[in-house]
Design a protein around this motif. Sequence first.
Motif, PDB file in Angstrom:
ATOM      1  N   ASP A  25       0.839  -1.187   0.000  1.00 15.23           N
ATOM      2  CA  ASP A  25       0.000   0.000   0.000  1.00 15.23           C
ATOM      3  C   ASP A  25       0.888   1.256   0.000  1.00 15.23           C
ATOM      4  OD1 ASP A  25      -2.952   1.086   0.837  1.00 15.23           O
ATOM      5  OD2 ASP A  25      -1.371   2.273   1.773  1.00 15.23           O
ATOM      6  N   GLY A  35      -4.646   3.413   4.586  1.00  9.14           N
ATOM      7  CA  GLY A  35      -4.230   2.282   3.749  1.00  9.14           C
ATOM      8  C   GLY A  35      -5.091   1.066   3.964  1.00  9.14           C
ATOM      9  N   SER A  36      -4.697  -0.008   3.325  1.00 12.75           N
ATOM     10  CA  SER A  36      -5.472  -1.244   3.378  1.00 12.75           C
ATOM     11  C   SER A  36      -5.376  -1.868   4.761  1.00 12.75           C
ATOM     12  CB  SER A  36      -4.964  -2.226   2.322  1.00 12.75           C
ATOM     13  OG  SER A  36      -3.581  -2.486   2.521  1.00 12.75           O
TER      14      SER A  36
END
Length: 387
Positions: free
Chosen positions: A246, A370-371
């Motif tokens: 990410d 982010g993820s």
Amino acid sequence: MNSTSAKLGALVVAALAVITATVLLIGMSLLASFGGGVLGGGCGGDGGPGGGTAQVGPRVWSAEQMTNAQTIVGIAVERQLPKRAAVIALSTVIVESRLENVGYGDRDSLGLFQQRPSQGWGSTEQILNPAYATATFYDRLLAVPGWPTLPPGQAAQAVQISGFPERYAPEEAAAAALVDQFWQGPDNPVPAAPDAPPAGPGGGQIDLAALATTLCPDQGAGGLPPGGPALVDPGKLPPGFVLPADPQQRAAVSYALAQLGKPYVWGAKGPNAFDCSGLMTAAWAAAGVPIPAGTVNQKFAGSPADLAQLSPGDLIFIPGSLGSPSNPRHVGMYAGQGIIVNAYDDSSGVILQPVAKWADQIVAVRHIAGSTGEPTATDVLAQEAPA
């Protein structure tokens, strides 16, 4: 006054008393959250290098605002600038961001000073780092002819070129009161050579040194019990370590890891020294994501995360040397693959530690951006492989 009016008056007074008592009870309940973290403020409350929530002059400032004020004053002291420079800087920030490191503003304005990348103030990542933003402001202030003797508000306006120039002067009294809270030693003379080059590229190569007053003792050190897992070299990534895929997480983690071996200084936000929360602020600024200053504020940043499914860049909180489970004082960043990077204490500096070392002390995890979840090394390599 007739009897009916007297009765109505008594009812109004009673109602106001009930409302006042209710508001006070609600306020006390809210302030007592997180183990009394905000109740009363100060070192025994929400603490931090800025002294925690405090009344300075007629105003009450939050722990985050006090920490940012301490950074601004500390950099002026470290650069041997006059108090006047710190007053101008603080009055500017009070107007521009209410002393909070925000990621929004007019057009592309960002951060404490609402500086604009499009106007040459630096990159988004630099502007969101309070230490860089402050040093850059001072660089431009010193270039203003006669800045120390300009009438209130005019030096700030010369730097900021605001559409509302009248707003700065009224905040100078509040700014001066904050400067007096943090200033160490005598005032400094006006620099003899205003055209001299700044202390570092873009004014960013400044550390918040011990010259700056911190109003609370060090509350950020790791303070973990001795012993336990020691499966990670504190100064070196293990073979095969892979950065997260990410982009935001990669930027934050990469920045934090690049600081390994640098010293721990209470209140420092880089670039050459950090405390635990200062490293988190600077690392996420490198990803273009603003987070509050100070551990006590960072425990509210982002969103709650699951310890069982950590993501790179997540902030992990433990009580530390002077905190408690309900009011943690030490924070590190999950780098991925079972490793935490953190500014641990003044004897260790910025180091790596295994999550297992922290495991039974962890009281909170916050996901910033982010993820979510952590991809395997195979997944990351597959994403990086050329098409």
